[in-house]
Scaffold this motif. Structure first.
Motif, PDB file in Angstrom:
ATOM      1  N   TYR A  57      33.255  41.322  -0.421  1.00 25.18           N
ATOM      2  CA  TYR A  57      34.354  40.511  -0.942  1.00 25.18           C
ATOM      3  C   TYR A  57      34.669  39.389   0.032  1.00 25.18           C
ATOM      4  N   PHE A  58      35.433  38.433  -0.462  1.00 27.82           N
ATOM      5  CA  PHE A  58      35.830  37.292   0.345  1.00 27.82           C
ATOM      6  C   PHE A  58      37.168  37.572   1.028  1.00 27.82           C
ATOM      7  N   HIS A  59      37.288  37.096   2.264  1.00 26.86           N
ATOM      8  CA  HIS A  59      38.565  37.148   2.968  1.00 26.86           C
ATOM      9  C   HIS A  59      38.654  35.939   3.880  1.00 26.86           C
ATOM     10  N   ASP A  60      39.714  35.140   3.690  1.00 24.31           N
ATOM     11  CA  ASP A  60      39.869  33.884   4.431  1.00 24.31           C
ATOM     12  C   ASP A  60      38.594  33.051   4.304  1.00 24.31           C
ATOM     13  N   ASP A  61      37.977  32.703   5.413  1.00 21.15           N
ATOM     14  CA  ASP A  61      36.785  31.857   5.359  1.00 21.15           C
ATOM     15  C   ASP A  61      35.513  32.659   5.616  1.00 21.15           C
ATOM     16  N   CYS A  62      35.521  33.947   5.248  1.00 17.10           N
ATOM     17  CA  CYS A  62      34.358  34.784   5.537  1.00 17.10           C
ATOM     18  C   CYS A  62      34.098  35.778   4.405  1.00 17.10           C
ATOM     19  N   VAL A  63      33.013  36.511   4.556  1.00 17.03           N
ATOM     20  CA  VAL A  63      32.619  37.571   3.634  1.00 17.03           C
ATOM     21  C   VAL A  63      32.658  38.890   4.396  1.00 17.03           C
ATOM     22  N   ILE A  64      33.240  39.907   3.769  1.00 16.41           N
ATOM     23  CA  ILE A  64      33.232  41.262   4.315  1.00 16.41           C
ATOM     24  C   ILE A  64      32.215  42.061   3.515  1.00 16.41           C
ATOM     25  N   ALA A  65      31.347  42.814   4.185  1.00 21.44           N
ATOM     26  CA  ALA A  65      30.297  43.545   3.465  1.00 21.44           C
ATOM     27  C   ALA A  65      29.903  44.822   4.203  1.00 21.44           C
ATOM     28  N   GLY A  66      29.481  45.804   3.425  1.00 22.74           N
ATOM     29  CA  GLY A  66      29.000  47.060   3.986  1.00 22.74           C
ATOM     30  C   GLY A  66      28.251  47.856   2.936  1.00 22.74           C
ATOM     31  N   GLY A  67      27.616  48.919   3.379  1.00 25.41           N
ATOM     32  CA  GLY A  67      26.853  49.761   2.461  1.00 25.41           C
ATOM     33  C   GLY A  67      26.103  50.819   3.236  1.00 25.41           C
ATOM     34  N   ALA A  68      24.821  50.958   2.937  1.00 24.17           N
ATOM     35  CA  ALA A  68      23.999  51.957   3.612  1.00 24.17           C
ATOM     36  C   ALA A  68      23.571  51.413   4.973  1.00 24.17           C
ATOM     37  N   SER A  69      24.522  51.393   5.861  1.00 24.35           N
ATOM     38  CA  SER A  69      24.331  50.902   7.226  1.00 24.35           C
ATOM     39  C   SER A  69      25.459  51.481   8.058  1.00 24.35           C
ATOM     40  N   LYS A  70      25.249  51.602   9.330  1.00 22.72           N
ATOM     41  CA  LYS A  70      26.281  52.177  10.204  1.00 22.72           C
ATOM     42  C   LYS A  70      27.265  51.113  10.692  1.00 22.72           C
ATOM     43  N   HIS A  71      27.353  49.993   9.965  1.00 20.03           N
ATOM     44  CA  HIS A  71      28.260  48.930  10.357  1.00 20.03           C
ATOM     45  C   HIS A  71      28.934  48.305   9.135  1.00 20.03           C
ATOM     46  N   LEU A  72      30.123  47.745   9.368  1.00 19.00           N
ATOM     47  CA  LEU A  72      30.750  46.848   8.409  1.00 19.00           C
ATOM     48  C   LEU A  72      30.668  45.455   9.011  1.00 19.00           C
ATOM     49  N   TYR A  73      30.371  44.467   8.170  1.00 23.58           N
ATOM     50  CA  TYR A  73      30.079  43.130   8.679  1.00 23.58           C
ATOM     51  C   TYR A  73      31.129  42.115   8.245  1.00 23.58           C
ATOM     52  N   GLN A  74      31.421  41.206   9.182  1.00 24.25           N
ATOM     53  CA  GLN A  74      32.180  40.012   8.863  1.00 24.25           C
ATOM     54  C   GLN A  74      31.217  38.843   9.022  1.00 24.25           C
ATOM     55  N   LEU A  75      31.061  38.057   7.941  1.00 32.79           N
ATOM     56  CA  LEU A  75      30.007  37.054   7.890  1.00 32.79           C
ATOM     57  C   LEU A  75      30.566  35.683   7.539  1.00 32.79           C
ATOM     58  N   SER A  76      29.986  34.644   8.112  1.00 37.61           N
ATOM     59  CA  SER A  76      30.348  33.285   7.717  1.00 37.61           C
ATOM     60  C   SER A  76      29.586  32.920   6.450  1.00 37.61           C
ATOM     61  N   TYR A  77      30.060  31.921   5.733  1.00 38.63           N
ATOM     62  CA  TYR A  77      29.380  31.486   4.505  1.00 38.63           C
ATOM     63  C   TYR A  77      27.957  31.012   4.796  1.00 38.63           C
ATOM     64  N   SER A  78      27.733  30.546   6.015  1.00 36.83           N
ATOM     65  CA  SER A  78      26.401  30.034   6.366  1.00 36.83           C
ATOM     66  C   SER A  78      25.431  31.151   6.748  1.00 36.83           C
ATOM     67  N   GLY A  79      25.946  32.402   6.863  1.00 36.68           N
ATOM     68  CA  GLY A  79      25.062  33.526   7.140  1.00 36.68           C
ATOM     69  C   GLY A  79      25.185  34.117   8.519  1.00 36.68           C
ATOM     70  N   GLU A  80      26.019  33.545   9.360  1.00 35.16           N
ATOM     71  CA  GLU A  80      26.196  34.056  10.721  1.00 35.16           C
ATOM     72  C   GLU A  80      26.960  35.388  10.692  1.00 35.16           C
TER      73      GLU A  80
END
Length: 324
Positions: A252-275
């Motif tokens: 999902y989107f939050h502020d100027d980033c994407v929050i994502a997770g799944g079958a991984s041992k991490h939750l990610y905060q990502l920039s729109y450019s992929g960082e």
């Protein structure tokens, strides 16, 4: 009982309207109520060993799994199997769970058919409830009288996620299709099939899409195919996120980033450019829910574990809650 604790999986979470409580639902039909004030602002003199455990655990009479949760000012809305329940907050926060204030039954063709209410979402004005279900349909209900307003049919397999923004709804499912709907019609007006795009497809994981969300001109979605940012008007891929995951269940989107997770041992905060801005370690081997509230900030991360990670900053875990 020991096995149930060990293999507990938390499928969904939400916050009470006051922001003081976190509600979590698991595969055993249990609702856990966590007192965030007590957990995040403990009085040392009154601290007990079970301070990070639920204040209450309520059990559904059916024992069916709790697939989805959403909160309104008046009710906790619970998606289970073949039914959506509504409990007023006084009942949820009390010691013993009373009968629900209301319920909506999802009609099935057979009494033996089990229809999971996999995803719940509120309209922007809070007046309508969107329910993405295991019978391949998304239902729209009027929350005031629980009247069914429409049925969105277009998927060939069960729906994993539904999200509404402005006058649009996006749904995705096991069929690998992402559909865009206009609320003025019951026909989808656009679709994306990520598994057919050579840049994002991952045949070894599958074509299913576990999560999709809308914001302005953008769609973020992922599942078997890689998590990617798509432009709504052109339906082209703008950014492909290079994550070491084996399937996406949260995005999902939050502020100027994407929050994502799944079958991984991490939750990610990502920039729109992929960082990758933040790679947050989590307790669950697969994340199924990551809910965020602001003022003050609290992020709760749950999944295939009896532990729920609680963060007031996206950089580290403040507490680990125990759903047991």
């Amino acid at each position: 009982m020991l096995d149930k604790i060990l293999y507990n999986t938390v499928l969904c979470q939400t916050y009470s309207p006051c922001g003081k409580y976190l509600i979590a639902g698991n595969i055993y039909g249990q609702l856990a109520v966590f007192d965030l004030d007590r957990i995040l602002n403990p009085v040392v003199e009154l601290l007990t060993p079970d301070f990070n455990k639920p204040k209450h655990i309520h059990n559904l009479e059916t024992g069916n799994q709790i697939c989805s949760l959403v909160a309104t000012d008046k009710f906790l809305v619970v998606g289970s199997v073949n039914v959506i329940y509504g409990w007023d907050w006084k009942a949820i926060l009390g010691v013993k769970l009373s009968k629900p204030s209301w319920q909506i039954k999802i009609s099935s063709k057979s009494s033996l058919e089990h229809i999971d209410v996999n995803s719940l979402c509120l309209s922007d004005d809070g007046e309508k409830l969107y329910a993405g279900c295991g019978d391949n349909n998304t239902y729209i209900f009027n929350l005031e009288d629980r009247r069914q307003l429409s049925v969105l049919s277009g998927h060939d397999d069960y729906i994993h996620s539904v999200h509404g923004k402005n006058d649009q709804i996006i749904s995705c499912g096991e069929d690998g299709i992402v559909l865009l709907w206009d609320l003025r019609s019951t026909k989808f007006h656009n679709k994306i099939e990520p598994h057919k795009n050579s840049k994002v497809c991952r045949p070894d994981i599958g074509k299913w899409v576990g999560s999709a969300a809308l914001r302005d001109d953008w769609i973020v979605c992922g599942g078997g195919p890689r998590l990617a940012l798509w432009h709504i008007r052109s339906l082209d891929v703008a950014t492909i996120f290079d994550l070491p995951d084996h399937g996406i269940h949260v995005s999902y989107f939050h502020d100027d980033c994407v929050i994502a997770g799944g079958a991984s041992k991490h939750l990610y905060q990502l920039s729109y450019s992929g960082e990758i801005r933040v790679e947050l370690p989590v307790s669950a081997t697969t994340v199924y829910s990551a809910v965020l509230k602001t003022n003050p900030n609290v992020l709760a991360i749950a999944g295939s574990s009896p532990e729920i990670d609680l963060c007031t900053s996206f950089n580290y875990r403040d507490q680990i809650l125990h759903f047991r």
